[in-house]
Design an enzyme around this catalytic site. Structure first.
Site, PDB file in Angstrom:
ATOM      1  N   GLU A  55       0.918  -1.334   0.029  1.00 41.96           N
ATOM      2  CA  GLU A  55      -0.140   0.082  -0.108  1.00 41.96           C
ATOM      3  C   GLU A  55       0.862   1.260  -0.080  1.00 41.96           C
ATOM      4  O   GLU A  55       0.587   2.093   0.814  1.00 41.96           O
ATOM      5  CB  GLU A  55      -1.048  -0.047   1.174  1.00 41.96           C
ATOM      6  CG  GLU A  55      -1.921  -1.252   1.038  1.00 41.96           C
ATOM      7  CD  GLU A  55      -3.085  -0.992   2.383  1.00 41.96           C
ATOM      8  OE1 GLU A  55      -2.650  -0.196   3.258  1.00 41.96           O
ATOM      9  OE2 GLU A  55      -3.983  -2.085   2.247  1.00 41.96           O
ATOM     10  N   VAL A  56       1.775   1.358  -1.047  1.00 42.12           N
ATOM     11  CA  VAL A  56       2.899   2.347  -1.221  1.00 42.12           C
ATOM     12  C   VAL A  56       1.850   3.656  -1.493  1.00 42.12           C
ATOM     13  O   VAL A  56       2.182   4.715  -0.962  1.00 42.12           O
ATOM     14  CB  VAL A  56       3.727   2.314  -2.170  1.00 42.12           C
ATOM     15  CG1 VAL A  56       4.583   3.589  -2.231  1.00 42.12           C
ATOM     16  CG2 VAL A  56       4.641   1.168  -1.791  1.00 42.12           C
TER      17      VAL A  56
END
Length: 320
Positions: free
Chosen positions: A150-151
């Site tokens: 979940e950058v």
């Protein structure tokens, strides 16, 4: 919270192309979520049917699709388990294998592996020489990866279709190895057309004198260019490019300098030896932590070919 610096090649900068086609519009039709017209995909573009007689095209600055058997497939760089030893990105023509456990030393068990087309490369840090520290203290027994899929957690633009937001959120992932050496971490980030590595140096007294990478390639050679890039050449063509190594600090204005390095041949292929201490000594009052970064990207022709024969002529272009 420690400030982290990572090299990210994929910039979420969208060109929104509105009113691509005009068709009879039913003003009484209920509003619905736009859906993608897959036949109009290109390498960097998605086209959505607004269900009111108009289309919206989103053009990204990096690929969001890759061509597979004449079909544009959506890139998904989510890191998933591949084997007992590796994670891999889920769906991309640039296939990246990230070791679950990273260890330093001459006998590399699980290097980072990059495959693209007929090309394969593996790389790992083999040596970090620290000032006033015995060599045996610099080698770790093995550090396990923390995976972040979940950058890109939020994309705040209500004008962007949900399907486009979902594609962008899958476009990057990261593996972090904490304390590969005391006070030094390693980030490996996977992007749509590249892989970046950042060595995070948290204390100035832990600044390495040298860092050595081992790089192995199959049926290819590596050359250093005049502008300090590395080109990986196969069949007389550059298929992968390694950007110049840079080191940056955490100051408000961010000091950035290129790091000198040597490229030599070895039994395994090639060795790249970096000299970060020499570079940082020329910085004016560097603010910790430091980030030593590099990025591998495949050399590709920019493609705008659509699967469909339909011609798209946007009449409105909005830059956001």
């Amino acid at each position: 919270m420690r400030k982290r610096i990572t090299s990210m090649i994929t910039v979420i900068s969208l060109t929104l192309c509105g009113t691509i086609g005009t068709y009879p519009h039913n003003a009484n039709a209920s509003a619905k979520e736009a859906f993608e017209d897959i036949s109009k995909r290109s390498e960097c573009t998605k086209v959505f049917d607004n269900d009111n007689g108009t289309y919206t095209a989103y053009s990204n600055t990096a690929p969001i699709h890759y061509l597979n058997n004449d079909e544009w497939k959506e890139i998904d760089n989510t890191l998933i388990e591949d084997s007992d030893d590796y994670y891999r990105n889920k769906d991309n023509s640039f296939n990246i294998y990230i070791p679950k456990e990273y260890s330093l030393g001459k006998n590399i068990k699980n290097p980072v592996i990059m495959n693209y087309d007929t090309f394969s490369l593996s790389t790992s840090i083999t040596d970090i020489k620290m000032p006033d520290r015995p060599e045996e203290e610099t080698f770790s027994e093995g550090v396990y990866a923390d995976i972040n899929n979940e950058v890109y957690t939020t994309i705040d633009n209500s004008a962007i279709a949900e399907g486009m937001k979902a594609a962008l959120k899958k476009s990057a992932s990261m593996a972090t190895y904490h304390s590969i050496v005391e006070d030094i971490d390693l980030d490996i980030a996977v992007h749509n057309a590249s892989v970046s590595e950042s060595i995070i140096i948290n204390k100035l007294e832990s600044l390495p004198e040298t860092i050595t990478y081992s790089i192995s390639v199959e049926d290819a050679i590596i050359k250093k260019t005049e502008d300090n890039r590395l080109q990986l050449i196969k069949d007389n063509e550059a298929v992968l490019i390694l950007s110049p190594f840079t080191i940056s600090d955490s100051s408000e204005n961010v000091n950035v300098m290129q790091v000198e390095y040597d490229l030599t041949e070895s039994e395994e292929g090639y060795e790249v030896t970096l000299y970060p201490a020499e570079t940082v000594n020329r910085m004016s009052s560097p603010v910790m932590p430091l980030s030593l970064g590099s990025e591998y990207s495949y050399d590709r022709p920019f493609s705008t070919v659509y699967n469909s024969q339909a011609s798209l002529h946007p009449s409105i272009i909005i830059i956001t």
